[in-house]
Design an enzyme around this catalytic site. Structure first.
Site, mmCIF file in Angstrom:
data_model
loop_
_atom_site.group_PDB
_atom_site.id
_atom_site.type_symbol
_atom_site.label_atom_id
_atom_site.label_comp_id
_atom_site.label_asym_id
_atom_site.label_seq_id
_atom_site.Cartn_x
_atom_site.Cartn_y
_atom_site.Cartn_z
ATOM 1 N N ASP A 275 -27.834 54.848 29.813
ATOM 2 C CA ASP A 275 -27.273 55.067 28.479
ATOM 3 C C ASP A 275 -26.237 54.034 28.082
ATOM 4 O OD1 ASP A 275 -28.721 57.284 27.727
ATOM 5 O OD2 ASP A 275 -27.470 58.619 28.897
ATOM 6 N N HIS B 194 -24.232 58.576 37.965
ATOM 7 C CA HIS B 194 -25.569 59.160 37.967
ATOM 8 C C HIS B 194 -25.711 60.019 39.209
ATOM 9 C CE1 HIS B 194 -29.922 59.494 37.693
ATOM 10 N NE2 HIS B 194 -29.777 59.115 36.443
HETATM 11 N N1 ACO Z 1 -16.475 58.438 34.818
HETATM 12 C C1 ACO Z 1 -15.484 58.692 35.697
HETATM 13 N N2 ACO Z 1 -15.659 59.367 36.841
HETATM 14 C C2 ACO Z 1 -16.893 59.772 37.123
HETATM 15 C C3 ACO Z 1 -17.987 59.530 36.272
HETATM 16 C C4 ACO Z 1 -17.735 58.840 35.077
HETATM 17 N N3 ACO Z 1 -18.712 58.583 34.196
HETATM 18 N N4 ACO Z 1 -19.100 60.086 36.793
HETATM 19 C C5 ACO Z 1 -18.729 60.637 37.950
HETATM 20 N N5 ACO Z 1 -17.398 60.468 38.149
HETATM 21 C C6 ACO Z 1 -16.609 60.913 39.298
HETATM 22 C C7 ACO Z 1 -16.227 62.377 39.150
HETATM 23 O O1 ACO Z 1 -14.983 62.529 38.485
HETATM 24 C C8 ACO Z 1 -16.188 62.814 40.579
HETATM 25 O O2 ACO Z 1 -15.014 62.342 41.174
HETATM 26 P P1 ACO Z 1 -14.255 63.200 42.312
HETATM 27 O O3 ACO Z 1 -15.271 63.347 43.411
HETATM 28 O O4 ACO Z 1 -13.100 62.365 42.683
HETATM 29 O O5 ACO Z 1 -13.905 64.501 41.672
HETATM 30 C C9 ACO Z 1 -17.338 62.059 41.228
HETATM 31 O O6 ACO Z 1 -17.462 60.871 40.437
HETATM 32 C C10 ACO Z 1 -18.648 62.806 41.218
HETATM 33 O O7 ACO Z 1 -18.930 63.200 39.874
HETATM 34 P P2 ACO Z 1 -19.829 64.415 39.489
HETATM 35 O O8 ACO Z 1 -19.614 64.763 38.042
HETATM 36 O O9 ACO Z 1 -19.649 65.519 40.487
HETATM 37 O O10 ACO Z 1 -21.243 63.763 39.694
HETATM 38 P P3 ACO Z 1 -22.606 64.363 39.194
HETATM 39 O O11 ACO Z 1 -23.646 63.777 40.054
HETATM 40 O O12 ACO Z 1 -22.543 65.844 39.085
HETATM 41 O O13 ACO Z 1 -22.689 63.821 37.691
HETATM 42 C C11 ACO Z 1 -23.200 62.672 35.756
HETATM 43 C C12 ACO Z 1 -23.552 62.869 37.227
HETATM 44 C C13 ACO Z 1 -23.265 64.027 35.021
HETATM 45 C C14 ACO Z 1 -24.206 61.753 35.105
HETATM 46 C C15 ACO Z 1 -21.768 62.083 35.656
HETATM 47 O O14 ACO Z 1 -21.710 60.852 36.316
HETATM 48 C C16 ACO Z 1 -21.292 61.951 34.211
HETATM 49 O O15 ACO Z 1 -20.836 62.942 33.625
HETATM 50 N N6 ACO Z 1 -21.390 60.716 33.627
HETATM 51 C C17 ACO Z 1 -20.991 60.492 32.256
HETATM 52 C C18 ACO Z 1 -22.060 60.994 31.295
HETATM 53 C C19 ACO Z 1 -23.298 60.114 31.316
HETATM 54 O O16 ACO Z 1 -23.225 58.893 31.219
HETATM 55 N N7 ACO Z 1 -24.464 60.781 31.381
HETATM 56 C C20 ACO Z 1 -25.765 60.093 31.343
HETATM 57 C C21 ACO Z 1 -26.427 60.166 32.687
HETATM 58 S S1 ACO Z 1 -27.978 59.337 32.670
HETATM 59 C C22 ACO Z 1 -28.993 60.412 31.864
HETATM 60 O O17 ACO Z 1 -28.833 61.601 31.833
HETATM 61 C C23 ACO Z 1 -30.077 59.854 31.134
#
Ligand code: ACO
Length: 380
Positions: free
Chosen positions: A317, A263
């Site tokens: 979620d 998140h």
């Molecule tokens: N699984 C594995 N790795 C993850 C995940 C995940 N679900 N989420 C973040 N990371 C890792 C990234 O690979 C990244 O690693 P790195 O720094 O080594 O490259 C680091 O954590 C940061 O991730 P970002 O994508 O830059 O974080 P951001 O804050 O932009 O993204 C998000 C947040 C979009 C929710 C992301 O965690 C994600 O895509 N999660 C999966 C989709 C999801 O569950 N979305 C629902 C969110 S809640 C909502 O909208 C109601």
């Protein structure tokens, strides 16, 4: 002249885009408040319609105010036959979020008057949207199966009526209460992508139906509301507890996101995920065991072990899909159900935006070239 006051941040991370007093998140401690009240308390003591009132008008309603609001919603739950006829023409293979976005926008054709400075107009628009969105979601579900939409049942409250319109069966009171709590948990969450979208659209002073339609379009993506649907697909793909660890390791190795985790704000387990997990357990106790729940718990354990150090934990979620599945909601309706709840938050932000409006017009950092020559077609 526009002066850049800060560095460009992809995804506007950390950049305030509004001043708001609707909700508050503490991502380090896992706290979520609506108008200062902890979401755990609302989940325990409130109803979705009372919470909606709180979010939009800023205060808990008195008994009379709540009664009046509930009665207004009850009265406006039906949709015009022209909207139903329009929806019958939607392809049955279309995604229900696309159907919802189209239907929400279409309301603007029928309720065209726009009086954004009139509190009576604001209230009427709120009532219409909160009342009609569930009816439209349920109608599309039945229509795509070739059936006629079911009319709302005036004897049932908001949550029970939605489940009834969807399944044509009056739901068990525990199922209806659990669904109502799910709506409370999804009603608002500060300035996330869809709420930002709602505020940007609101800032042009367009109508509230366009505001909600643009937010629905934004919520549809798999990185936002669409993740709950993806979680169940993932659990299906994993198939058994012994496949969990290899699945997580493969995702980490291939830099793939594991749906339902991570998140932008929470760096601990999302408080809504904790409540939803409890609700899932209550439901399984009453209606029977779910094999995916064991896979989900193991997945949460392994993801925490492997990615907890990066602040990646279960988000809202992760467990919502398991609850919805048990309630008989089809998988591709999970995000529309999220939208039914979030309309409350979007409308609270719409109202707040109107009160202090300035049209959104951010700037950009231009990375292109200048003084380029126009090359005639034959020389390209
Ligand atoms: N699984 C594995 N790795 C993850 C995940 C995940 N679900 N989420 C973040 N990371 C890792 C990234 O690979 C990244 O690693 P790195 O720094 O080594 O490259 C680091 O954590 C940061 O991730 P970002 O994508 O830059 O974080 P951001 O804050 O932009 O993204 C998000 C947040 C979009 C929710 C992301 O965690 C994600 O895509 N999660 C999966 C989709 C999801 O569950 N979305 C629902 C969110 S809640 C909502 O909208 C109601």
């Amino acid at each position: 002249m526009v002066v850049l006051t800060c560095e460009y941040q992809p995804g506007l991370e950390g950049i305030p885009a509004a001043q708001s007093s609707i909700s508050y998140v503490d991502g380090k401690q896992g706290i979520l408040e609506y108008r200062g009240i902890r979401v755990e308390e609302l989940a325990q003591k409130s109803t979705f319609l009372e919470t909606t009132y709180l979010l939009i008008w800023g205060k808990l309603p008195t008994r009379e105010q709540l009664k009046e609001f509930e009665t207004d919603i009850l009265y406006h739950r039906r949709i015009k036959y022209r909207i139903r006829d329009m929806m019958k023409c939607f392809p049955e293979t279309g995604h229900p979020m696309d159907a919802l976005q189209t239907s929400a926008a279409a309301l603007g054709l029928f309720y065209a008057r726009r009086a954004l400075d009139d509190p009576a107009y604001i209230r009427k628009a709120v009532v219409r949207l909160i009342a009609k969105i569930p009816t439209m979601v349920a109608a599309f579900q039945l229509m795509r199966k070739g059936n006629d939409a079911v009319q709302p049942n005036d004897n049932l409250d908001y949550a029970a009526n939605f489940l009834y319109m969807l399944t044509e069966i009056e739901p068990d009171p525990l199922a209806a209460r659990i669904f109502d709590v799910c709506l409370i948990l999804h009603a608002e969450h500060t300035i996330n992508a869809s709420t930002f979208s709602a505020r940007v659209t609101a800032s042009t002073l367009t109508d509230p139906y366009a505001v909600v339609a643009s937010a629905v379009g934004t919520l549809a993506g798999p990185l936002h509301g669409g993740a709950n649907e993806e979680v169940l697909r993932m659990l299906e793909e994993i198939g058994s507890i012994r496949n969990v660890r290899p699945y997580v390791e493969k995702c980490i190795q291939n830099k793939e996101k594991i749906m339902g985790f991570g998140h932008r704000v929470y760096k601990v387990k999302d408080p809504r995920a904790t409540i939803l997990q409890n609700l899932a357990e209550q439901l399984f106790e009453k209606t029977g065991y779910d094999e995916y729940y064991d896979i989900a718990k193991e997945l949460e354990r392994v993801v925490e072990e492997k990615l907890g150090h990066k602040g990646i934990y279960a988000n809202v979620d992760f467990y919502s899909g398991l609850v919805y599945r048990k309630l008989g909601i089809p998988m591709d309706l999970f995000t529309p159900v999220f939208a039914i709840a979030r309309v409350a938050g979007w409308l609270a932000h719409w109202k707040e935006q109107l009160a202090v409006n300035k049209i959104f017009r951010p700037t950009q950092v231009y990375k292109g070239i200048h003084h380029a020559a126009y090359i005639p077609m034959e020389e390209r």
